[in-house]
Structure formats: structure tokens, C-alpha cells
Design a protein around this motif. Structure first.
Motif, short mmCIF file in Angstrom:
data_model
loop_
_atom_site.label_atom_id
_atom_site.label_comp_id
_atom_site.label_asym_id
_atom_site.label_seq_id
_atom_site.Cartn_x
_atom_site.Cartn_y
_atom_site.Cartn_z
N LYS A 151 0.82 -1.22 0.00
CA LYS A 151 0.00 0.00 0.00
C LYS A 151 0.85 1.26 0.00
O LYS A 151 0.33 2.37 0.14
N GLY A 152 2.17 1.11 -0.13
CA GLY A 152 3.04 2.26 -0.31
C GLY A 152 3.77 2.75 0.91
O GLY A 152 4.51 3.74 0.83
N ALA A 153 3.60 2.09 2.05
CA ALA A 153 4.35 2.49 3.24
C ALA A 153 5.81 2.09 3.10
O ALA A 153 6.15 1.10 2.44
N LYS A 154 6.68 2.86 3.74
CA LYS A 154 8.08 2.46 3.88
C LYS A 154 8.17 1.65 5.17
O LYS A 154 7.73 2.11 6.23
N VAL A 155 8.72 0.45 5.08
CA VAL A 155 8.71 -0.43 6.26
C VAL A 155 10.12 -0.80 6.70
O VAL A 155 11.01 -1.00 5.87
N ILE A 156 10.29 -0.85 8.01
CA ILE A 156 11.50 -1.42 8.59
C ILE A 156 11.06 -2.64 9.36
O ILE A 156 10.13 -2.58 10.16
N VAL A 157 11.69 -3.77 9.05
CA VAL A 157 11.26 -5.05 9.62
C VAL A 157 12.36 -5.59 10.52
O VAL A 157 13.55 -5.47 10.22
N ALA A 158 11.94 -6.19 11.63
CA ALA A 158 12.90 -6.68 12.62
C ALA A 158 12.47 -8.05 13.13
O ALA A 158 11.29 -8.35 13.22
N ALA A 159 13.46 -8.86 13.45
CA ALA A 159 13.25 -10.18 14.04
C ALA A 159 14.63 -10.74 14.38
O ALA A 159 15.65 -10.07 14.19
N ARG A 160 14.67 -11.98 14.86
CA ARG A 160 15.96 -12.62 15.13
C ARG A 160 16.47 -13.41 13.93
O ARG A 160 17.64 -13.73 13.84
N SER A 161 15.57 -13.76 13.00
CA SER A 161 15.93 -14.62 11.86
C SER A 161 16.39 -13.78 10.68
O SER A 161 15.57 -13.18 9.98
N GLU A 162 17.70 -13.75 10.43
CA GLU A 162 18.19 -12.98 9.29
C GLU A 162 17.74 -13.57 7.95
O GLU A 162 17.35 -12.81 7.06
N PRO A 163 17.74 -14.90 7.77
CA PRO A 163 17.21 -15.43 6.51
C PRO A 163 15.76 -15.01 6.26
O PRO A 163 15.37 -14.70 5.14
N GLY A 164 14.95 -15.01 7.32
CA GLY A 164 13.56 -14.61 7.17
C GLY A 164 13.42 -13.16 6.78
O GLY A 164 12.59 -12.79 5.94
N LEU A 165 14.23 -12.30 7.38
CA LEU A 165 14.17 -10.88 7.06
C LEU A 165 14.69 -10.60 5.66
O LEU A 165 14.12 -9.78 4.92
N LEU A 166 15.77 -11.27 5.27
CA LEU A 166 16.31 -11.08 3.93
C LEU A 166 15.29 -11.47 2.87
O LEU A 166 15.08 -10.75 1.88
N SER A 167 14.66 -12.62 3.06
CA SER A 167 13.68 -13.08 2.07
C SER A 167 12.46 -12.15 2.05
O SER A 167 11.87 -11.93 0.98
N LEU A 168 12.10 -11.59 3.19
CA LEU A 168 10.97 -10.66 3.24
C LEU A 168 11.29 -9.38 2.49
O LEU A 168 10.48 -8.90 1.68
N VAL A 169 12.46 -8.81 2.74
CA VAL A 169 12.84 -7.58 2.06
C VAL A 169 12.92 -7.82 0.55
O VAL A 169 12.48 -6.99 -0.26
N GLU A 170 13.47 -8.96 0.15
CA GLU A 170 13.54 -9.30 -1.28
C GLU A 170 12.14 -9.38 -1.89
O GLU A 170 11.90 -8.90 -3.00
#
Length: 313
Positions: A32-51
Motif C-alpha cells: 500500500k506504499g508504506a516504507k517499512v523497517i522489519v525486525a526479528a531474530r531470523s536474518e534469513p527470514g528478514l532477507l527473504s521478506l525484504v527481497e
């Protein structure tokens, strides 16, 4: 009255975003056009989400954080402002749990769940509030649970944490109203949701645990969060069964006790054997579950009364 920005104009921090509700919420905000910063302990999960977000032409950045450490939570808010210039909405979804009879839970295990599920949310509000105040408005959206209204057997640490969260949010909300600060404080209270939560938590039941069916899909919770990001909302129960349980608890807690004696023990066990030594995410992240949905889509049902939360104050 708090007036919140349209989602397309927001910078949104989403904590606990590598899987489940947090991941689905990040995807929907970005779409919907928001700029998001995502956080968690799982780097693979965050990398795949940003991708995934960037592949859909969205804008996202990530930061690793264990929410039991205040400095790591503060770093999420700091990075949001350093990267995008401000913070408009804070969504806190990180959680873990242990399914076991109370007498089988160690003090260290109980405390760890409190540290993540309650103190993590407290730290989130502490980190986000100064930046929301700088903007002069904004939204704190905390993912609670129907277990914040009605505890379940075999989940005493998680239920305790969610009850504590409800008490904290009530206190904070009134303090902000007293100061006439236009920041919305929302508690999202999902019923049983089909996320990887039950794959990742620790179990001492001898089998893989489950929520007491029926389940609802994570997208229903994400939709509630996005609604609260634009419309100041006090509480938002997600799922028809959750509204029924909340009503029954208000009318007769002893009746709910009796119902849970009947269904609350067998109802949280699958037939799939699982050792208490199996990998779990209580003290450290585990791999393989960086996805939105869990294993219980076949037990999911639609919800028809979401409109109630949009017309009630």
C-alpha cells in the motif's frame, strides 16, 4: 481526536516480521506504499521478506533484534528514523511460548516468555514513543491475544504475558490521553491464527502442539492492523470465535473454566510425536519457518463479524 496518516504516507516498524502475522503485515503495508523497517531474530527470514517486498516495487529495510534486550529494540526505532526520517506506526508482533503443564516449566523458561512477550512489547513502546511524539501523532499497535482476556491451560507463561500486556496498554493509553498527546494505542487480540507459531514454540506435551481449532488466516489479523494504522482503535478482536469467547468470559468465567477442562487439554495436542528436545525458538531463532502460514489451513474458517470492531469505539 488522533488523526493518522494514510498508509501510503507512513513509515512503519514491524517487530517480529520474519514469519506469521508480522510477515503478512509487512507485505501488506509495503503493497500500500508504506516504507517499512522489519525486525526479528531470523536474518534469513528478514532477507527473504525484504527481497519479496522489493520485487513487488515496495520499500523496506531490515534489522536484527532480540526484543528481550531494550537496546536492540531501541535500535529498530533509531534505524527507522535514520533511514526514512521519521516513524509513524509501530507494530509489535514478536512472540514465543512453551506448551506444558505449569509444574513442568522451569523458572528460566517462564521468565524468558515474559521477557519476550511482555517486556519486549514494553521496550517497543519505550523505543517508539519519543519518535511518535516528535511527529506529533502516530500509532502504537501491539499484537496481544484472546489469551490476554482469557488464559488457557498449558500456556501459563504466554497467558500471563498477554494479561500483563493488556494492563500495560490500558495504563499507557490513559497517560497519553491525560497529556493530550494524539498517539493511538491499539491492542489487537487474535483468536487462533494459522501461523508457524506452533511449529516454533517449545512443547513438553510429547506431541506437536496446536491451538484449539478453528483457526483463522494471518491475513485477517494483518487487515486489522492496517485498519488500526489509519483509524484510531482501542481494541480489535480478530475472529468470530474470539468474540464469542470474550463474551462468555465476561458473562461466566466459571463456565469457560468448565469448557476448557473438557476441550483445552486434548484440543491443544496433535497426533504428531514431538520431543521436548526438538528445535524451538524460545531462546534462539530456528530455521525453516520463515513464512506466513502454519500447517493448519485445513482447519481455518472465515470470520463474519469484523465490521463490529470498526463501528465500536
Amino acid at each position: 481526536m488522533t488523526k493518522l496518516k494514510p498508509i501510503a504516507q507512513q513509515v512503519v516498524a514491524i517487530v517480529g516480521a520474519s514469519s506469521g502475522i508480522g510477515r503478512e503485515t509487512a507485505l501488506k503495508f509495503a503493497a500500500k506504499g508504506a516504507k517499512v523497517i522489519v525486525a526479528a531474530r531470523s536474518e534469513p527470514g528478514l532477507l527473504s521478506l525484504v527481497e519479496e517486498i522489493e520485487a513487488a516495487k515496495g520499500e523496506a529495510t531490515y534489522i536484527l533484534a532480540d526484543v528481550s534486550d531494550f537496546q536492540q529494540v531501541k535500535a529498530i526505532a533509531d534505524k527507522a528514523v535514520a533511514t526514512y526520517g521519521r516513524l509513524d506506526t509501530w507494530v509489535h508482533a514478536a512472540a514465543t511460548g512453551i506448551l506444558a503443564p505449569f509444574e513442568q516449566i522451569t523458572p528460566e523458561e517462564f521468565k524468558r516468555v515474559i521477557d519476550v512477550v511482555l517486556m519486549g512489547q514494553v521496550y517497543g513502546a519505550m523505543a517508539a514513543l519519543p519518535y511518535l511524539k516528535q511527529e506529533g501523532r502516530g500509532a502504537l499497535i501491539h499484537i496481544s491475544s484472546l489469551e490476554g482476556r482469557r488464559s488457557l491451560p498449558l500456556q501459563s507463561p504466554y497467558s500471563s504475558a498477554k494479561h500483563g500486556l493488556e494492563g500495560f496498554l490500558e495504563s499507557l493509553r490513559v497517560e497519553l490521553q491525560h497529556e493530550n498527546i494524539p498517539i493511538s494505542v491499539t491492542s489487537i487480540l487474535p483468536a487462533v491464527i494459522n501461523t508457524p507459531y506452533y511449529n516454533k514454540v517449545k512443547t513438553k506435551l510429547g506431541v506437536k502442539p496446536t491451538g484449539i481449532p478453528p483457526y483463522y488466516q494471518p491475513s485477517l489479523v494483518a487487515d486489522a492492523i492496517l485498519y488500526a494504522a489509519e483509524h484510531p482503535t482501542r481494541d480489535y478482536i480478530v475472529g468470530d470465535v474470539g468474540r464469542v469467547l470474550d463474551l462468555l468470559q465476561r458473562l461466566s468465567p466459571s463456565l469457560v473454566d468448565t469448557l476448557l477442562v473438557l476441550v483445552g487439554f486434548q484440543g491443544q495436542r496433535t497426533k504428531e510425536v514431538k520431543s521436548e528436545d526438538a528445535p524451538n525458538n524460545v531462546f534462539a531463532p530456528i530455521t525453516g519457518y520463515d513464512k506466513v502460514e502454519g500447517d493448519f489451513r485445513h482447519w481455518t474458517i472465515p470470520s463474519f463479524t469484523e465490521w463490529l470492531e470498526k463501528i465500536l469505539p
